[in-house]
Each structure stands twice: as C-alpha cells, then as structure tokens.
Design a protein around this motif. Structure first.
Motif, PDB file in Angstrom:
ATOM      1  N   TYR A 290      26.594  -7.168  -0.448  1.00 37.83           N
ATOM      2  CA  TYR A 290      26.819  -8.606  -0.214  1.00 37.83           C
ATOM      3  C   TYR A 290      28.094  -9.074  -0.910  1.00 37.83           C
ATOM      4  O   TYR A 290      28.911  -9.797  -0.327  1.00 37.83           O
ATOM      5  CB  TYR A 290      25.610  -9.399  -0.723  1.00 37.83           C
ATOM      6  N   GLN A 291      28.253  -8.678  -2.163  1.00 38.28           N
ATOM      7  CA  GLN A 291      29.436  -9.101  -2.903  1.00 38.28           C
ATOM      8  C   GLN A 291      30.715  -8.554  -2.273  1.00 38.28           C
ATOM      9  O   GLN A 291      31.739  -9.249  -2.214  1.00 38.28           O
ATOM     10  CB  GLN A 291      29.341  -8.631  -4.369  1.00 38.28           C
ATOM     11  N   ILE A 292      30.666  -7.312  -1.789  1.00 41.58           N
ATOM     12  CA  ILE A 292      31.840  -6.742  -1.122  1.00 41.58           C
ATOM     13  C   ILE A 292      32.183  -7.544   0.128  1.00 41.58           C
ATOM     14  O   ILE A 292      33.339  -7.881   0.384  1.00 41.58           O
ATOM     15  CB  ILE A 292      31.591  -5.252  -0.777  1.00 41.58           C
ATOM     16  N   ASN A 293      31.159  -7.886   0.918  1.00 38.07           N
ATOM     17  CA  ASN A 293      31.401  -8.666   2.126  1.00 38.07           C
ATOM     18  C   ASN A 293      31.862 -10.075   1.806  1.00 38.07           C
ATOM     19  O   ASN A 293      32.695 -10.646   2.510  1.00 38.07           O
ATOM     20  CB  ASN A 293      30.132  -8.707   2.979  1.00 38.07           C
ATOM     21  N   LEU A 294      31.322 -10.642   0.748  1.00 37.74           N
ATOM     22  CA  LEU A 294      31.730 -11.984   0.355  1.00 37.74           C
ATOM     23  C   LEU A 294      33.206 -12.010  -0.019  1.00 37.74           C
ATOM     24  O   LEU A 294      33.950 -12.910   0.365  1.00 37.74           O
ATOM     25  CB  LEU A 294      30.866 -12.476  -0.818  1.00 37.74           C
ATOM     26  N   ARG A 295      33.623 -11.007  -0.781  1.00 38.04           N
ATOM     27  CA  ARG A 295      35.036 -10.945  -1.158  1.00 38.04           C
ATOM     28  C   ARG A 295      35.930 -10.679   0.054  1.00 38.04           C
ATOM     29  O   ARG A 295      37.058 -11.147   0.137  1.00 38.04           O
ATOM     30  CB  ARG A 295      35.236  -9.873  -2.227  1.00 38.04           C
ATOM     31  N   SER A 296      35.387  -9.915   1.031  1.00 38.92           N
ATOM     32  CA  SER A 296      36.178  -9.619   2.219  1.00 38.92           C
ATOM     33  C   SER A 296      36.419 -10.873   3.050  1.00 38.92           C
ATOM     34  O   SER A 296      37.486 -11.027   3.661  1.00 38.92           O
ATOM     35  CB  SER A 296      35.462  -8.567   3.075  1.00 38.92           C
ATOM     36  N   VAL A 297      35.430 -11.782   3.098  1.00 41.71           N
ATOM     37  CA  VAL A 297      35.585 -13.016   3.850  1.00 41.71           C
ATOM     38  C   VAL A 297      36.747 -13.832   3.309  1.00 41.71           C
ATOM     39  O   VAL A 297      37.513 -14.460   4.052  1.00 41.71           O
ATOM     40  CB  VAL A 297      34.278 -13.839   3.816  1.00 41.71           C
ATOM     41  N   ARG A 298      36.876 -13.808   1.999  1.00 38.96           N
ATOM     42  CA  ARG A 298      37.958 -14.581   1.377  1.00 38.96           C
ATOM     43  C   ARG A 298      39.331 -13.987   1.679  1.00 38.96           C
ATOM     44  O   ARG A 298      40.356 -14.611   1.446  1.00 38.96           O
ATOM     45  CB  ARG A 298      37.745 -14.622  -0.138  1.00 38.96           C
ATOM     46  N   ARG A 299      39.339 -12.734   2.182  1.00 40.82           N
ATOM     47  CA  ARG A 299      40.613 -12.074   2.477  1.00 40.82           C
ATOM     48  C   ARG A 299      40.566 -11.583   3.916  1.00 40.82           C
ATOM     49  O   ARG A 299      40.774 -10.424   4.213  1.00 40.82           O
ATOM     50  CB  ARG A 299      40.819 -10.907   1.505  1.00 40.82           C
ATOM     51  N   SER A 300      40.270 -12.504   4.817  1.00 41.85           N
ATOM     52  CA  SER A 300      40.021 -12.143   6.203  1.00 41.85           C
ATOM     53  C   SER A 300      41.232 -11.561   6.911  1.00 41.85           C
ATOM     54  O   SER A 300      41.100 -10.917   7.943  1.00 41.85           O
ATOM     55  CB  SER A 300      39.521 -13.367   6.979  1.00 41.85           C
ATOM     56  N   GLN A 301      42.427 -11.790   6.387  1.00 41.39           N
ATOM     57  CA  GLN A 301      43.636 -11.255   7.010  1.00 41.39           C
ATOM     58  C   GLN A 301      43.966  -9.855   6.498  1.00 41.39           C
ATOM     59  O   GLN A 301      44.959  -9.264   6.913  1.00 41.39           O
ATOM     60  CB  GLN A 301      44.820 -12.199   6.734  1.00 41.39           C
ATOM     61  N   SER A 302      43.168  -9.343   5.612  1.00 39.87           N
ATOM     62  CA  SER A 302      43.470  -8.056   4.986  1.00 39.87           C
ATOM     63  C   SER A 302      43.074  -6.894   5.886  1.00 39.87           C
ATOM     64  O   SER A 302      42.371  -7.064   6.884  1.00 39.87           O
ATOM     65  CB  SER A 302      42.742  -7.944   3.648  1.00 39.87           C
ATOM     66  N   LYS A 303      43.529  -5.706   5.508  1.00 37.77           N
ATOM     67  CA  LYS A 303      43.194  -4.479   6.220  1.00 37.77           C
ATOM     68  C   LYS A 303      42.497  -3.517   5.258  1.00 37.77           C
ATOM     69  O   LYS A 303      42.691  -3.586   4.047  1.00 37.77           O
ATOM     70  CB  LYS A 303      44.456  -3.836   6.795  1.00 37.77           C
ATOM     71  N   ARG A 304      41.719  -2.632   5.848  1.00 37.93           N
ATOM     72  CA  ARG A 304      41.015  -1.627   5.046  1.00 37.93           C
ATOM     73  C   ARG A 304      41.519  -0.239   5.431  1.00 37.93           C
ATOM     74  O   ARG A 304      41.675   0.072   6.616  1.00 37.93           O
ATOM     75  CB  ARG A 304      39.499  -1.725   5.254  1.00 37.93           C
ATOM     76  N   TYR A 305      41.724   0.577   4.401  1.00 39.37           N
ATOM     77  CA  TYR A 305      42.204   1.935   4.620  1.00 39.37           C
ATOM     78  C   TYR A 305      41.249   2.929   3.977  1.00 39.37           C
ATOM     79  O   TYR A 305      40.669   2.667   2.916  1.00 39.37           O
ATOM     80  CB  TYR A 305      43.602   2.118   4.031  1.00 39.37           C
ATOM     81  N   LEU A 306      41.098   4.073   4.632  1.00 41.60           N
ATOM     82  CA  LEU A 306      40.328   5.194   4.087  1.00 41.60           C
ATOM     83  C   LEU A 306      41.303   6.213   3.538  1.00 41.60           C
ATOM     84  O   LEU A 306      42.196   6.690   4.256  1.00 41.60           O
ATOM     85  CB  LEU A 306      39.456   5.828   5.168  1.00 41.60           C
TER      86      LEU A 306
END
Length: 395
Positions: A290-306
């Motif tokens: 939940y906390q990871i998703n919450l922080r992701s919402v605040r950075r909705s323009q960001s990208k995720r890399y593996l």
C-alpha cells in the motif's frame, strides 16, 4: 474384565473400541457425553470435583440445576459404556463423595499415555539406537492433534500444545539419528508423515529441505521452500520468510551458478500461477504494498525500471567462488543503505540481485545505475569480480 480391554484413541478422532462395542466421535449422538468421557480418561489418575466438571462441560452457561444436568449426563455415559462389558456389572465412572473419576480397574490401552511414556523413555535413553526405537514408537501413536473436535476448549488447547511439543522433539530426534547414519530418504518419509499431522512446525519443514540438500536435490528443496511459504501465507496468513531465511540461504548456496538473462527474468516475474484468484498476504506485506502504491500515485509521471545486477568471477566463470560470496555481501549491504524507500530489491540467485526503481526518465535511471556502480567499485575487495547491470523498462 480382562476379555474386554478398551483401546482408546485421543489423537485425531476420539474413539473407544473393544470386541463388544465401539464409540467413535463421528458417529456419536452426544458431543457433550464425549467431552465428559474424554476429560475423565485424559485425567484418569485424578479425582475431578463436580464443580470442575460443570465448568468444563458448561463454561458459558448459567443453569438453574447444573448438578442435575451433570448427573443426567453421567447416567447416559455409564449406560453407553456398559455396552463394552456385556454380562458384567462394570461401572466406568465412579462417584466418591463430591468427586468423579474413571474406574482404575478397567484395563485400557490409551494412546496419549503410551505416547508420553515412549517420549519420556527416549529423553532418558543414552543409547542412540534404543532412543531411536522409542521415538519411532511415539511417532506411530501420534495420529493427529489431541481431541481436535474440542480444540477450542482451554484444557484441550493446553494439552494439545504439550503433546505437539513432545512430538516435535520426537521427530527432530529421529532426524538427528538418521542424519548421523546418512539415511536422508528416511528423513523425507518421516517428515512427510509428521507434516500431515503437524503441519505448522517449521523445524520439521526445515529438516525435509535439509534432507533434499543432502541428497543433492537442490531444485526439489527450492520448490518445497516456495510451496511451504505459499502454504503458510495463503492458508494461515503467516509470513515465515524471515524465520526461514537461514534455510533459504542454504538452498541458494547450493544452486548451480547459472545466470538468468533479462528475458528469462521478465518471463519468470510475469508468470503468475495464481492469476485466477485474489492475492492474499499478511498485514505487514499489505501495508508495504500500500505504501509503495501510495508513493507511486504522488509520482504519477515517473517510470519504473527493472535492474538485474550480476556478479561473476573472471577467473572462474562457472563456479560459486568465495570471492563472489564476499562480494555479494558487500553489494547487499550497499543496496540496503543506498536505495530509496520506494525502491524494491531481492536476491534472485546466489550471484544476482533484481531491483525495481522509480525515476522520472531514462536519464534518472542511468544516474542510479552509475551511482550504484561507483559505490560498489569503491567498496569492492576482489578485482577479479565483475559487476554487470542489465536494464529493462517496466511497461
């Protein structure tokens, strides 16, 4: 009375059997009568007061005539027990003054008492072969938890925990003996039987995994590890990964030094065997997600890399060298201190870490990779160990 010896089982389904009659829980008409009989048999060397029996049988009820209800129940139990002794005047439940007790003259073969006797003999025995024999006899008697049909009763919980602990010691002692004699297949057999009746004991699961490792069946050990982690999580809501960390590291240390490439890693991560059902996890894991998703919402323009970080020894390409082991510890410590709170990483093989990072763009990803590489290089102790970092955009 000698011709009508009773065989009484209290592990698993409660039953009383002899040549003349049988009383089995699943076919019983009165659970309350079974409770009375099982309590008196489990405490057959103790005189039980009327008040104590009333508290055991009706803990939450306020009857106007509890003594009368108890007398009626005892009367019915005596009639039921008389079926075991046709043609004889045998009183199974005796009343002396204000106390009831099981008739000590009735010859009984009771599993819980034989089990405890064998466990005590094993604990006092110094000869390994004899100790092993006593433990195997105890193992044969433990057919399941103590009186599972009454498992919510406080007195049953206490005794069930006591017998469960004895059984765990019994199985671990058996495994010690078999390990000393390198009989690892026998360990698998005993552990499988033990897990069927005692599924929540982690130490027995560990013994089974260790037996797989001793047999060189590393993949079986890994598959079994994942299966029990899922079992505890999905069925019991328990996260055992922290307490199983030592055995997990033992498995990883024996895995062949076979690198996965980025395509294989992505395919493994996308492969969801439980996609048809909802995902269940304990509260701590849920909170973290939940906390990871919450922080992701605040950075909705960001990208995720593996990121796939691989260490290899230039002097021994296909071996798990001591140098790699030491460098993995260095890299692990570096990542735990240098990554941000919303970055997630895991050890995906003995010489690899997988990392998910969230950044604004590709340049941000390159900055993270550069920082990790520079900090690792500054701490590296073996120049022959090479760090490779592969990158994949999560889409």
């Amino acid at each position: 009375m000698q011709d009508y010896k009773l065989t009484i089982n209290m592990f698993g389904e409660f039953s009383i059997v002899n040549e003349a009659h049988s009383l089995i829980t699943s076919k019983a008409k009165s659970p309350q009568m079974n409770m009375l009989l099982s309590y008196l048999i489990a405490n057959k060397e103790t005189d039980v007061t009327k008040d104590k029996l009333i508290d055991v049988l009706w803990p939450e009820e306020n009857s106007n005539n509890p003594s009368g209800a108890l007398r009626n129940l005892v009367y019915r139990a005596r009639n039921e027990m008389s079926e075991f002794f046709p043609g004889s005047q045998v009183e199974s439940i005796l009343l002396v003054g204000n106390t009831y007790h099981w008739n000590p003259e009735i010859e009984c073969d009771v599993d819980i008492y034989k089990f405890e006797q064998y466990c005590n003999l094993a604990s006092r025995e110094e000869n390994p072969d004899k100790r092993y024999f006593f433990n195997t006899q105890a193992h044969l008697l433990y057919k399941g938890e103590f009186l599972p049909m009454f498992r919510m009763e406080s007195w049953v919980m206490f005794r069930s925990n006591y017998y469960g602990n004895l059984y765990t010691k019994c199985i671990l002692s058996i495994c010690d003996y078999l390990n000393a004699h390198e009989k690892y297949r026998d360990i698998l057999m005993f552990c499988e039987e033990a897990i069927n009746v005692h599924p929540l004991e982690e130490s027995i699961h560990k013994e089974k995994i260790n037996a797989y490792l001793k047999l060189g069946e590393v993949q079986n050990a890994m598959d079994y590890y994942y299966s029990i982690v899922d079992l505890f999580n999905q069925k019991y809501g328990l996260d055992i990964t922290s307490t199983m960390q030592d055995i997990y590291q033992s498995i990883l240390s024996q895995m062949p030094n076979q690198h996965v490439d980025m395509d294989e890693l992505v395919e493994n991560l996308k492969n969801d065997k439980n996609s048809d059902g909802s995902f269940y996890c304990n509260f701590d894991i849920f909170k973290n997600i939940y906390q990871i998703n919450l922080r992701s919402v605040r950075r909705s323009q960001s990208k995720r890399y593996l990121l796939l970080m691989t260490l290899s020894d230039l002097n021994a390409d296909s071996e798990l060298t001591v140098d790699i082991r030491q460098e993995m510890d260095i890299l692990h410590g570096l990542m735990s201190r240098c990554l941000r709170r919303n970055d997630v990483y895991t050890q995906s093989s003995f010489c690899q870490f997988s990392l998910i990072i969230t950044v604004a763009n590709e340049a941000g990803c390159n900055t993270v990779v550069k920082r990790l590489r520079e900090r690792y290089t500054a701490r590296r102790q073996h120049s022959n160990v090479k760090l490779t970092i592969d990158i994949e955009l999560i889409m």
